[in-house]
Design a protein around this motif. Structure first.
Motif, PDB file in Angstrom:
ATOM      1  N   THR A   1       0.831  -1.203   0.000  1.00 41.26           N
ATOM      2  CA  THR A   1       0.000   0.000   0.000  1.00 41.26           C
ATOM      3  C   THR A   1       0.864   1.251   0.000  1.00 41.26           C
ATOM      4  O   THR A   1       0.603   2.213  -0.743  1.00 41.26           O
TER       5      THR A   1
ATOM      6  N   TYR B   1       2.340   1.945  -3.448  1.00 45.18           N
ATOM      7  CA  TYR B   1       1.378   2.519  -4.379  1.00 45.18           C
ATOM      8  C   TYR B   1       1.091   3.985  -4.076  1.00 45.18           C
ATOM      9  O   TYR B   1       0.903   4.794  -4.987  1.00 45.18           O
ATOM     10  N   VAL B   2       1.039   4.341  -2.802  1.00 46.55           N
ATOM     11  CA  VAL B   2       0.829   5.740  -2.426  1.00 46.55           C
ATOM     12  C   VAL B   2       1.974   6.605  -2.961  1.00 46.55           C
ATOM     13  O   VAL B   2       1.755   7.676  -3.545  1.00 46.55           O
TER      14      VAL B   2
ATOM     15  N   TYR C   1       1.805   6.819  -6.970  1.00 49.65           N
ATOM     16  CA  TYR C   1       0.773   7.666  -7.545  1.00 49.65           C
ATOM     17  C   TYR C   1       0.920   9.140  -7.176  1.00 49.65           C
ATOM     18  O   TYR C   1       0.686  10.014  -8.017  1.00 49.65           O
ATOM     19  N   TRP C   2       1.278   9.414  -5.922  1.00 44.09           N
ATOM     20  CA  TRP C   2       1.180  10.799  -5.463  1.00 44.09           C
ATOM     21  C   TRP C   2       2.507  11.422  -5.016  1.00 44.09           C
ATOM     22  O   TRP C   2       2.617  12.631  -4.957  1.00 44.09           O
TER      23      TRP C   2
ATOM     24  N   PHE D   1      -8.827   9.995  -9.122  1.00 42.88           N
ATOM     25  CA  PHE D   1      -8.276   9.839  -7.772  1.00 42.88           C
ATOM     26  C   PHE D   1      -8.912   8.673  -7.028  1.00 42.88           C
ATOM     27  O   PHE D   1      -8.208   7.811  -6.487  1.00 42.88           O
ATOM     28  N   LEU D   2     -10.238   8.641  -7.000  1.00 46.64           N
ATOM     29  CA  LEU D   2     -10.942   7.638  -6.200  1.00 46.64           C
ATOM     30  C   LEU D   2     -10.912   6.245  -6.827  1.00 46.64           C
ATOM     31  O   LEU D   2     -10.705   5.245  -6.127  1.00 46.64           O
TER      32      LEU D   2
ATOM     33  N   ALA E   1      -6.859   5.495  -9.215  1.00 48.90           N
ATOM     34  CA  ALA E   1      -5.658   5.338  -8.397  1.00 48.90           C
ATOM     35  C   ALA E   1      -5.950   4.602  -7.089  1.00 48.90           C
ATOM     36  O   ALA E   1      -5.422   3.516  -6.831  1.00 48.90           O
ATOM     37  N   THR E   2      -6.828   5.175  -6.260  1.00 48.88           N
ATOM     38  CA  THR E   2      -7.052   4.627  -4.919  1.00 48.88           C
ATOM     39  C   THR E   2      -7.647   3.230  -4.947  1.00 48.88           C
ATOM     40  O   THR E   2      -7.153   2.312  -4.281  1.00 48.88           O
TER      41      THR E   2
ATOM     42  N   VAL F   1      -4.098   1.280  -5.088  1.00 50.41           N
ATOM     43  CA  VAL F   1      -3.763   1.211  -3.665  1.00 50.41           C
ATOM     44  C   VAL F   1      -4.522   0.082  -2.972  1.00 50.41           C
ATOM     45  O   VAL F   1      -3.943  -0.770  -2.296  1.00 50.41           O
ATOM     46  N   ILE F   2      -5.845   0.061  -3.141  1.00 50.77           N
ATOM     47  CA  ILE F   2      -6.661  -0.982  -2.498  1.00 50.77           C
ATOM     48  C   ILE F   2      -6.618  -2.270  -3.307  1.00 50.77           C
ATOM     49  O   ILE F   2      -6.476  -3.362  -2.752  1.00 50.77           O
TER      50      ILE F   2
END
Length: 472
Positions: free
Chosen positions: A101, A104-105, A108-109, A346-347, A350-351, A355-356
């Motif tokens: 996790t 990935y954070v 992406y960011w 974003f939601l 990416a997220t 991430v998830i």
């Protein structure tokens, strides 16, 4: 007769790693060590370091998997999966989830923390991949090139491991080879080579035709396919004739190819044979497939989420296309980018998917994104549920209720409940991975494509209070 301490009649599964397995782990460990050292800015020659890392990971994993599974009789061995910390939400599982996790954070960011310097020379982790990026495209690596390379290496190395584990099952061998080839060529080599051939320094809003483009991704999974910069790039003279061809193929894939193939063979043609998300789930995520929830509440949540995402991407794309052709950034007074594109990217983009979808493998199983969020899976699922020839047939009379099928269904389907009743399994969420059939000790389950008629009905044999009788 002398007994092998690690392989006997009482214990037919090798318990301890032999010298070759340990050597394989050591080689793979050296490859991973190089990656971590580069992340820490240890001065390692990039070309040599990257070669050691990639060859070490692939070669070491292959050697380890070969010795692990070839020492055992053919057949799927899932012994002790509920007692291993890494794959049963133990301490190691949580540590792995946090690391994935976190990666990935950053990816992406906060790509600067892994060494990406868009306006200067890359450092650390990303710089390690510069020689390979220069070879393909003639420019330094980006965080996405790093990610694509690691993604492909993961599917290749752990796909080989999967092939050894499921070597007795021809269906698993074929589809695993398919996802490896699709990822290696369609998602990685071909797009990178095409970008290298066509890249001339021209960009549109910082993007080119192949920016973040996997040529096997199909809208709505490839949600930015109809974004203005992408449509403009595909029409650029510098990208012809590939640009227009890419546009035509992309539209045809959604309108024609996807529904036709899904009608004949179900969504498995994409989700289990082609898709990169599914490829990673089936290879790297295979040890976590039993963690998917089989609760009725999870099924209800699944239907709301995946169809909600599908509606979201349809509305966003409609607004985007409207804004593009009418040359406006608004629709009904709403800013298209801020209201639709940015929240979705974003939601969901990416997220949820990254991430998830991958970071939570050790907690929620290997198909979180495919089951709860992928709009492509949702679109094909509707076709598969109501207008398809695909089904999983069951022979209820042979079912011994062992529960293997339900346990290892990565989509959270209670397969045993269907098998006990002798009912065909026709579910929108089923990706046709075939693991339920592979782990069944009695041959109860079979993936089939047949006439649509009666695929939802009970089979001709009913088992009930009157023992076994023929259905009229």
């Amino acid at each position: 007769m002398q007994k092998d301490a690690n392989l006997s009649i009482a214990n037919p599964h090798p318990k301890d790693a032999d010298v070759w397995q340990k050597l394989g782990l050591a080689i793979a460990g050296v490859g991973l060590l190089v990656l971590f050292l580069s992340w820490g800015n240890v001065p390692i020659p990039a070309a040599m370091g990257l070669t050691i890392a990639l060859v070490g990971i692939i070669g070491g994993t292959t050697l380890y998997a070969y010795r692990l599974y070839m020492r055992q009789p053919a057949g799927i061995k899932n012994n002790g999966v509920w007692f291993k910390s890494l794959i049963n939400r133990g301490a190691l599982g949580w540590i792995a989830g946090i690391i994935l996790t976190g990666f990935y954070v950053l990816l992406y960011w906060y790509p600067e923390y892994i060494g990406y310097k868009p306006n200067g020379a890359n450092e650390g982790f990303v710089a390690l991949f510069d020689p390979l990026s220069q070879f393909f495209k003639g420019k330094p690596a980006s965080q996405w090139f790093l990610y694509g390379t690691l993604y492909t290496v993961s599917i290749l190395a752990l796909g080989i491991k999967f092939l050894f584990k499921y070597r007795h099952n021809s269906y698993q061998l074929k589809r695993t080879v398919s996802v490896i080839i699709a990822q290696l060529f369609l998602a990685y080599l071909v797009p990178e080579i095409l970008e290298g051939l066509n890249y001339n320094g021209q960009t549109i809003d910082g993007h080119g035709i192949y920016y973040d483009a996997d040529i096997k991704n199909v809208w709505p999974l490839d949600y930015d396919f109809f974004y203005g910069y992408h449509l403009d790039a595909m029409q650029q003279e510098a990208y012809q004739p590939v640009g227009v061809l890419y546009l035509i193929i992309g539209i045809a894939m959604f309108l024609l190819v996807t529904p036709i193939l899904t009608y004949y063979v179900g969504k498995r043609w994409y989700c289990s044979w082609v898709c990169g998300c599914g490829g990673l789930a089936e290879t790297a995520g295979d040890p976590f497939r039993h963690l998917s929830s089989k609760k009725l509440s999870a099924w209800k949540l699944e239907r709301w989420l995946i169809h909600g995402v599908m509606v979201f991407v349809f509305v966003m794309t409609a607004a985007t296309v409207y804004g593009y052709f009418w040359n406006t950034g608004e629709v009904f007074g709403l800013n298209i980018y801020n209201t639709f594109q940015k929240p979705y990217g974003f939601l969901i983009g990416a997220t949820f998917s990254g991430v998830i979808g991958v970071g939570f493998y050790p907690m929620l199983g290997n198909r979180v994104w495919c089951r709860f969020g992928c709009p492509m899976a949702g679109y094909m699922g509707i076709i598969q549920r109501f207008k398809s020839r695909f089904r999983i047939t069951t022979n209820g009379g042979q079912c011994i209720s062992c529960g293997n099928c339900s346990t290892y269904c990565e989509q959270g389907i209670d397969v045993r409940a269907y098998a006990q009743k002798g009912q065909n399994i026709v579910r929108a969420s089923c990706v046709g991975c075939g693991i339920c059939s592979a782990v069944c000790p009695r041959g109860v389950l079979k993936l089939e494509n047949g006439p649509e008629e009666k695929r939802h009905d009970l089979p001709p044999i009913i088992i009930g209070n009157k023992s076994v009788e023929l259905q009229d």
